[in-house]
Design a protein around this motif. Structure first.
Motif, PDB file in Angstrom:
ATOM      1  N   HIS A  54       0.811  -1.224   0.000  1.00 40.06           N
ATOM      2  CA  HIS A  54       0.000   0.000   0.000  1.00 40.06           C
ATOM      3  C   HIS A  54       0.843   1.272   0.000  1.00 40.06           C
ATOM      4  N   CYS A  55       0.337   2.280  -0.697  1.00 41.68           N
ATOM      5  CA  CYS A  55       0.943   3.601  -0.722  1.00 41.68           C
ATOM      6  C   CYS A  55       1.093   4.139   0.705  1.00 41.68           C
ATOM      7  N   ILE A  56       2.279   4.649   1.040  1.00 46.77           N
ATOM      8  CA  ILE A  56       2.485   5.144   2.414  1.00 46.77           C
ATOM      9  C   ILE A  56       1.750   6.446   2.669  1.00 46.77           C
ATOM     10  N   GLU A  57       1.285   7.100   1.600  1.00 44.09           N
ATOM     11  CA  GLU A  57       0.600   8.382   1.779  1.00 44.09           C
ATOM     12  C   GLU A  57      -0.910   8.195   1.925  1.00 44.09           C
ATOM     13  N   CYS A  58      -1.515   7.432   1.000  1.00 41.67           N
ATOM     14  CA  CYS A  58      -2.973   7.358   0.965  1.00 41.67           C
ATOM     15  C   CYS A  58      -3.489   5.925   1.174  1.00 41.67           C
ATOM     16  N   GLU A  59      -2.571   4.965   1.290  1.00 37.45           N
ATOM     17  CA  GLU A  59      -2.897   3.563   1.563  1.00 37.45           C
ATOM     18  C   GLU A  59      -3.673   2.883   0.452  1.00 37.45           C
ATOM     19  N   ARG A  89       4.921   4.634  -3.124  1.00 38.89           N
ATOM     20  CA  ARG A  89       3.776   5.547  -3.248  1.00 38.89           C
ATOM     21  C   ARG A  89       3.037   5.249  -4.543  1.00 38.89           C
ATOM     22  N   CYS A  90       1.725   5.508  -4.558  1.00 29.86           N
ATOM     23  CA  CYS A  90       0.973   5.375  -5.789  1.00 29.86           C
ATOM     24  C   CYS A  90       1.356   6.524  -6.728  1.00 29.86           C
ATOM     25  N   ILE A  91       0.922   6.429  -7.970  1.00 33.26           N
ATOM     26  CA  ILE A  91       1.309   7.434  -8.967  1.00 33.26           C
ATOM     27  C   ILE A  91       0.829   8.825  -8.545  1.00 33.26           C
ATOM     28  N   GLU A  92      -0.384   8.890  -8.020  1.00 35.31           N
ATOM     29  CA  GLU A  92      -0.936  10.199  -7.628  1.00 35.31           C
ATOM     30  C   GLU A  92      -0.092  10.871  -6.554  1.00 35.31           C
ATOM     31  N   CYS A  93       0.240  10.107  -5.506  1.00 39.13           N
ATOM     32  CA  CYS A  93       1.027  10.680  -4.414  1.00 39.13           C
ATOM     33  C   CYS A  93       2.440  11.000  -4.886  1.00 39.13           C
ATOM     34  N   GLN A  94       2.998  10.145  -5.741  1.00 37.11           N
ATOM     35  CA  GLN A  94       4.333  10.392  -6.283  1.00 37.11           C
ATOM     36  C   GLN A  94       4.361  11.712  -7.045  1.00 37.11           C
TER      37      GLN A  94
END
Ligand SMILES: [Zn+2]
Length: 86
Positions: A50-55, A69-74
Motif C-alpha cells: 500500500h501507498c504510504i501516503e494514501c494507503e 507511493r501510488c502514482i498520484e502521491c508520487q
C-alpha cells in the motif's frame, strides 16, 4: 556574397553549440532525476503493498521498481520537490 554566407554559417554554428550545451545540461539533469527515480524507496510504514501516503494499492509494476507511493502521491511529492528546489 561569400562573406555573408560565412557569417550566417558562424551564427548557425554558435546557435548549435548553445543548443547542444543546453541539451547536455538537460541530459545530465534528466539522468540525475532518472537515477533518483530508479532507487528503491523504503519507509518503516511501508507494508510492501500500500501507498504510504494514501494507503491505496500500488500497481504491481510500481512495486517491482521499489516504489512505496501510488502514482498520484508520487506526482504530488515530485511537484512539491520542484517547488522547494526552485
Ligand atoms: Zn497514494
Amino acid at each position: 556574397m561569400a562573406l555573408e554566407k560565412n557569417e550566417n554559417f558562424f551564427e548557425l554554428t554558435d546557435e548549435n553549440d548553445r543548443a547542444s550545451a543546453i541539451e547536455t545540461q538537460f541530459n545530465e539533469d534528466a539522468l540525475e532525476i532518472a537515477r533518483k527515480k530508479t532507487l528503491p524507496e523504503t519507509d518503516p510504514d511501508f507494508d510492501g503493498v500500500h501507498c504510504i501516503e494514501c494507503e491505496e494499492n500500488i500497481p504491481a509494476g510500481r512495486l517491482k521498481l521499489g516504489k512505496i507511493r501510488c502514482i498520484e502521491c508520487q506526482t504530488v511529492i515530485e511537484k512539491q520537490g520542484k517547488f522547494f528546489a526552485s
